[in-house]
Every structure is written in structure tokens, then in C-alpha cells.
Design a protein around this motif. Sequence first.
Motif, PDB file in Angstrom:
ATOM      1  N   GLU A  65       0.838  -1.195   0.000  1.00  0.00           N
ATOM      2  CA  GLU A  65       0.000   0.000   0.000  1.00  0.00           C
ATOM      3  C   GLU A  65       0.875   1.249   0.000  1.00  0.00           C
ATOM      4  OE1 GLU A  65      -3.701   2.224   2.301  1.00  0.00           O
ATOM      5  OE2 GLU A  65      -2.463   0.805   3.417  1.00  0.00           O
ATOM      6  N   LEU A  66       0.580   2.164  -0.901  1.00  0.00           N
ATOM      7  CA  LEU A  66       1.305   3.431  -0.987  1.00  0.00           C
ATOM      8  C   LEU A  66       0.568   4.513  -0.213  1.00  0.00           C
ATOM      9  CD1 LEU A  66       2.194   3.547  -4.805  1.00  0.00           C
ATOM     10  CD2 LEU A  66       3.532   2.573  -2.931  1.00  0.00           C
ATOM     11  N   GLY A  67       1.319   5.399   0.415  1.00  0.00           N
ATOM     12  CA  GLY A  67       0.706   6.518   1.132  1.00  0.00           C
ATOM     13  C   GLY A  67      -0.338   6.056   2.113  1.00  0.00           C
ATOM     14  N   SER A  68       0.011   5.125   2.972  1.00  0.00           N
ATOM     15  CA  SER A  68      -0.971   4.450   3.825  1.00  0.00           C
ATOM     16  C   SER A  68      -1.668   5.374   4.814  1.00  0.00           C
ATOM     17  CB  SER A  68      -0.303   3.304   4.592  1.00  0.00           C
ATOM     18  OG  SER A  68       0.182   2.323   3.715  1.00  0.00           O
ATOM     19  N   GLY A  69      -1.006   6.426   5.262  1.00  0.00           N
ATOM     20  CA  GLY A  69      -1.643   7.327   6.219  1.00  0.00           C
ATOM     21  C   GLY A  69      -1.943   6.628   7.535  1.00  0.00           C
ATOM     22  N   THR A  70      -3.216   6.496   7.862  1.00  0.00           N
ATOM     23  CA  THR A  70      -3.605   5.779   9.079  1.00  0.00           C
ATOM     24  C   THR A  70      -3.513   4.267   8.905  1.00  0.00           C
ATOM     25  OG1 THR A  70      -5.941   5.675   8.465  1.00  0.00           O
ATOM     26  CG2 THR A  70      -5.209   7.629   9.725  1.00  0.00           C
ATOM     27  N   GLY A  71      -3.460   3.800   7.654  1.00  0.00           N
ATOM     28  CA  GLY A  71      -3.334   2.374   7.388  1.00  0.00           C
ATOM     29  C   GLY A  71      -4.635   1.617   7.259  1.00  0.00           C
ATOM     30  N   LEU A  72      -5.769   2.317   7.275  1.00  0.00           N
ATOM     31  CA  LEU A  72      -7.053   1.630   7.264  1.00  0.00           C
ATOM     32  C   LEU A  72      -7.214   0.688   6.074  1.00  0.00           C
ATOM     33  CD1 LEU A  72      -9.902   1.118   8.345  1.00  0.00           C
ATOM     34  CD2 LEU A  72     -10.674   3.127   7.060  1.00  0.00           C
ATOM     35  N   VAL A  73      -6.875   1.149   4.875  1.00  0.00           N
ATOM     36  CA  VAL A  73      -7.086   0.327   3.677  1.00  0.00           C
ATOM     37  C   VAL A  73      -6.250  -0.942   3.733  1.00  0.00           C
ATOM     38  CG1 VAL A  73      -6.745   0.213   1.183  1.00  0.00           C
ATOM     39  CG2 VAL A  73      -7.792   2.241   2.198  1.00  0.00           C
ATOM     40  N   GLY A  74      -4.963  -0.795   4.008  1.00  0.00           N
ATOM     41  CA  GLY A  74      -4.093  -1.958   4.035  1.00  0.00           C
ATOM     42  C   GLY A  74      -4.440  -2.932   5.138  1.00  0.00           C
ATOM     43  N   ILE A  75      -4.800  -2.415   6.300  1.00  0.00           N
ATOM     44  CA  ILE A  75      -5.183  -3.274   7.420  1.00  0.00           C
ATOM     45  C   ILE A  75      -6.455  -4.046   7.075  1.00  0.00           C
ATOM     46  CG2 ILE A  75      -5.957  -3.288   9.819  1.00  0.00           C
ATOM     47  CD1 ILE A  75      -4.149  -0.791  10.221  1.00  0.00           C
ATOM     48  N   ALA A  76      -7.419  -3.350   6.468  1.00  0.00           N
ATOM     49  CA  ALA A  76      -8.657  -4.011   6.067  1.00  0.00           C
ATOM     50  C   ALA A  76      -8.394  -5.079   5.007  1.00  0.00           C
ATOM     51  CB  ALA A  76      -9.662  -2.985   5.547  1.00  0.00           C
ATOM     52  N   ALA A  77      -7.521  -4.780   4.055  1.00  0.00           N
ATOM     53  CA  ALA A  77      -7.194  -5.765   3.015  1.00  0.00           C
ATOM     54  C   ALA A  77      -6.564  -7.005   3.633  1.00  0.00           C
ATOM     55  CB  ALA A  77      -6.257  -5.143   1.989  1.00  0.00           C
ATOM     56  N   ALA A  78      -5.697  -6.809   4.625  1.00  0.00           N
ATOM     57  CA  ALA A  78      -5.062  -7.949   5.288  1.00  0.00           C
ATOM     58  C   ALA A  78      -6.087  -8.806   6.002  1.00  0.00           C
ATOM     59  CB  ALA A  78      -4.002  -7.443   6.269  1.00  0.00           C
ATOM     60  N   ALA A  79      -7.058  -8.157   6.651  1.00  0.00           N
ATOM     61  CA  ALA A  79      -8.077  -8.894   7.395  1.00  0.00           C
ATOM     62  C   ALA A  79      -9.069  -9.589   6.464  1.00  0.00           C
ATOM     63  CB  ALA A  79      -8.811  -7.951   8.343  1.00  0.00           C
ATOM     64  N   LEU A 105      -8.753 -10.354   3.126  1.00  0.00           N
ATOM     65  CA  LEU A 105      -8.176 -11.290   2.167  1.00  0.00           C
ATOM     66  C   LEU A 105      -7.209 -12.278   2.791  1.00  0.00           C
ATOM     67  CD1 LEU A 105      -7.374  -8.680  -0.640  1.00  0.00           C
ATOM     68  CD2 LEU A 105      -9.398 -10.135  -0.466  1.00  0.00           C
ATOM     69  N   GLY A 106      -6.918 -12.113   4.089  1.00  0.00           N
ATOM     70  CA  GLY A 106      -5.893 -12.944   4.705  1.00  0.00           C
ATOM     71  C   GLY A 106      -4.554 -12.712   4.038  1.00  0.00           C
ATOM     72  N   ALA A 107      -4.287 -11.451   3.685  1.00  0.00           N
ATOM     73  CA  ALA A 107      -3.119 -11.096   2.891  1.00  0.00           C
ATOM     74  C   ALA A 107      -1.962 -10.628   3.762  1.00  0.00           C
ATOM     75  CB  ALA A 107      -3.488 -10.004   1.892  1.00  0.00           C
ATOM     76  N   CYS A 108      -0.768 -10.699   3.194  1.00  0.00           N
ATOM     77  CA  CYS A 108       0.416 -10.107   3.811  1.00  0.00           C
ATOM     78  C   CYS A 108       0.569  -8.711   3.212  1.00  0.00           C
ATOM     79  CB  CYS A 108       1.652 -10.946   3.516  1.00  0.00           C
ATOM     80  SG  CYS A 108       1.606 -12.586   4.260  1.00  0.00           S
ATOM     81  N   VAL A 109       0.334  -7.702   3.998  1.00  0.00           N
ATOM     82  CA  VAL A 109       0.273  -6.328   3.495  1.00  0.00           C
ATOM     83  C   VAL A 109       1.408  -5.503   4.093  1.00  0.00           C
ATOM     84  CG1 VAL A 109      -1.100  -4.222   3.351  1.00  0.00           C
ATOM     85  CG2 VAL A 109      -2.226  -6.460   3.215  1.00  0.00           C
ATOM     86  N   THR A 110       2.113  -4.795   3.224  1.00  0.00           N
ATOM     87  CA  THR A 110       3.139  -3.857   3.657  1.00  0.00           C
ATOM     88  C   THR A 110       2.584  -2.451   3.553  1.00  0.00           C
ATOM     89  OG1 THR A 110       4.931  -5.311   2.921  1.00  0.00           O
ATOM     90  CG2 THR A 110       5.467  -3.001   3.279  1.00  0.00           C
ATOM     91  N   LEU A 111       2.483  -1.774   4.686  1.00  0.00           N
ATOM     92  CA  LEU A 111       1.994  -0.406   4.748  1.00  0.00           C
ATOM     93  C   LEU A 111       3.185   0.531   4.616  1.00  0.00           C
ATOM     94  CD1 LEU A 111      -0.198  -0.902   7.945  1.00  0.00           C
ATOM     95  CD2 LEU A 111      -0.954  -1.168   5.577  1.00  0.00           C
ATOM     96  N   SER A 153      -3.410  -6.116  14.899  1.00  0.00           N
ATOM     97  CA  SER A 153      -2.656  -7.315  14.522  1.00  0.00           C
ATOM     98  C   SER A 153      -3.414  -8.602  14.856  1.00  0.00           C
ATOM     99  CB  SER A 153      -1.287  -7.318  15.203  1.00  0.00           C
ATOM    100  OG  SER A 153      -1.435  -7.282  16.616  1.00  0.00           O
ATOM    101  N   HIS A 154      -4.164  -8.587  15.963  1.00  0.00           N
ATOM    102  CA  HIS A 154      -4.897  -9.807  16.347  1.00  0.00           C
ATOM    103  C   HIS A 154      -5.999 -10.102  15.330  1.00  0.00           C
ATOM    104  CE1 HIS A 154      -6.624 -12.914  18.892  1.00  0.00           C
ATOM    105  NE2 HIS A 154      -7.814 -12.350  18.729  1.00  0.00           N
ATOM    106  N   ALA A 155      -6.747  -9.064  14.918  1.00  0.00           N
ATOM    107  CA  ALA A 155      -7.823  -9.258  13.949  1.00  0.00           C
ATOM    108  C   ALA A 155      -7.278  -9.734  12.607  1.00  0.00           C
ATOM    109  CB  ALA A 155      -8.609  -7.959  13.774  1.00  0.00           C
ATOM    110  N   VAL A 156      -6.126  -9.229  12.232  1.00  0.00           N
ATOM    111  CA  VAL A 156      -5.507  -9.626  10.966  1.00  0.00           C
ATOM    112  C   VAL A 156      -4.976 -11.057  11.050  1.00  0.00           C
ATOM    113  CG1 VAL A 156      -3.557  -9.171   9.430  1.00  0.00           C
ATOM    114  CG2 VAL A 156      -4.955  -7.265  10.262  1.00  0.00           C
ATOM    115  N   ALA A 157      -4.283 -11.362  12.147  1.00  0.00           N
ATOM    116  CA  ALA A 157      -3.714 -12.704  12.308  1.00  0.00           C
ATOM    117  C   ALA A 157      -4.806 -13.772  12.353  1.00  0.00           C
ATOM    118  CB  ALA A 157      -2.865 -12.756  13.574  1.00  0.00           C
TER     119      ALA A 157
END
Length: 274
Positions: free
Chosen positions: A110-124, A126-132, A150-154
Motif C-alpha cells: 500500500e502506498l501513502g498508507s496514512g492511518t493504514g485503514l485500507v491496508g489493514i482491512a485488506a489484510a483482514a 483477504l488474509g493477505a500479507c500487506v506492507t503499509l 494485529s490480532h484481527a488480521v492474524a
Amino acid sequence: MENEDNDCGNTGLLFLFDGGGEGDTERNRDDEVHADDEAAALGCEASGEDGERCCHLSSVQSTLVVRQLRSQGLSFQLWPAAASLVSLLDRRPSALLLPLANPSPIRILELGSGTGLVGIAAAAILGACVTLTDLPHVLPNLRFNADANSHAVAARGGALDVRQLRWGEDEDASDFLLDGKPAFDAVLASDVVYYEHLIDPLLRTLRALVKGEISFVMAHLRRWKKRDAVFFRKARKVFDVLLLHTDPPLHGKRVGVAIYRFSEKPTIKDNIAK
């Protein structure tokens, strides 16, 4: 500070939006938007205070919590395009044409993540490995939000990493390449076309990262006709740009968030090979 403005009882997609940039005097906007008007249109309580916002993901029955620090600048706020992209991910991730059929976890940058909401949601979702990624001064709050979720994503088999990525800096971009090729499956971003002087650096970084089958999915709210026209004109010289989705305008507005997919244009050599 987060306890002073905690809206975690609300499970909608919450964000606050400031329609003007710091020191921005341009007046050729398609639509003038103000934070209080935007929040009211979404049924959210407008506030200039720092604090937490919650986002309920119905597809995985999980609630994310992100801390925004509005007093520290634009990179620390939640924005309309982020909410739209998360909503579409939650409802129909296949609409984004992400590589959902991969046997191993999807790798997303994820580019320009800011608060990270998009990337965190994508990880949760899609079960994805996301780099913010973002600028160095944004990373502490970005790490805070990644750790808080991290718990919700894991629980979904996903993982989060937080790293620096300055647009236009080849050295930074090279850290995300493996043997000269992107070390991930897709790139995401929301509300990254804002300042005109960052258009060329953003496109330089995208040229380094969006290659072959790697696509770039961007959620965008049009604010300035001329500035946006410059970005898309330059982008279309390098990428095929496909409109994937548009949201209806918020009440009283003329435009809604649009979500695009950018893919590398085939070269003459590629066309001959086909």
C-alpha cells in the motif's frame, strides 16, 4: 488523546475529511468540501480532536480500530476514498481484480498508507500479507494502528509490515523489488493524488513497481479538474487505466469516489510476441 474522541460504538465506515491542503490556494476545484459537511453527510460526528475511529468489516465479522491524529496533518486523517475502497473490499473484493486465487497468501503493497485503514482491512478481509508504507514521520502512528489490529488480521491468516517508501526515490522503491521484479502481487492506494508537486514522484514510483501482471488499484475523489487531468494524462502514457467502480456523490456533492485499476502498457516487443 484517543479516549477523548472514541466512536467505537459506531460500526460503520467512519472518516473525517478536510477539503483543503495546508497552504493550498488553488481555486479550480470541482467541488468545495468541508470536514463538518462531509461528516454530516455520512452520519458521523465531526470533530477536530485526535482520536480513534472504528470500521466494522461485515464479510469477516471483525472490527478495526484506527487512531487518527488530525492535529498532525493530512497524513494522519481518514479520507473519503479510503472508506470507499474498504467498503468495496468488504462487499466485493473480486471487483478489484486482485489475485484472489493465489495458493499462498496474497502480498499487497500500500502506498501513502496514512492511518493504514485500507491496508489493514485488506489484510483482514483477504488474509493477505500487506506492507503499509508512507513517509518517515508518518510511520510511528502507522505502526501503532498496525499493532492495534494485529490480532484481527492474524485471525484471518494475514500479516502486516510497516516500512518507509518515499515517492520518486529509486532507492526506496528498490527495497520492494526481488531480482528486479516486484515482490508482491498488487499495489493499493487511496487519495494519493492531492499535491501537484507529488504527481511526478508518484508516477516514477509506480513505474518501478507496477510491472507485468502487477496491478495498481487506486481510490480517488476528484477535487481539482486541472490537477487531476494532469495526473491521468501522464499516467495513461505509461499505464492502461480502467475504471472499476464509482460511488454516488455524497449529499450535496457533485462527484463520488472512483476506483481505478492501472496496469503496465504492453510494449511493442510484447505485442510482437503475442
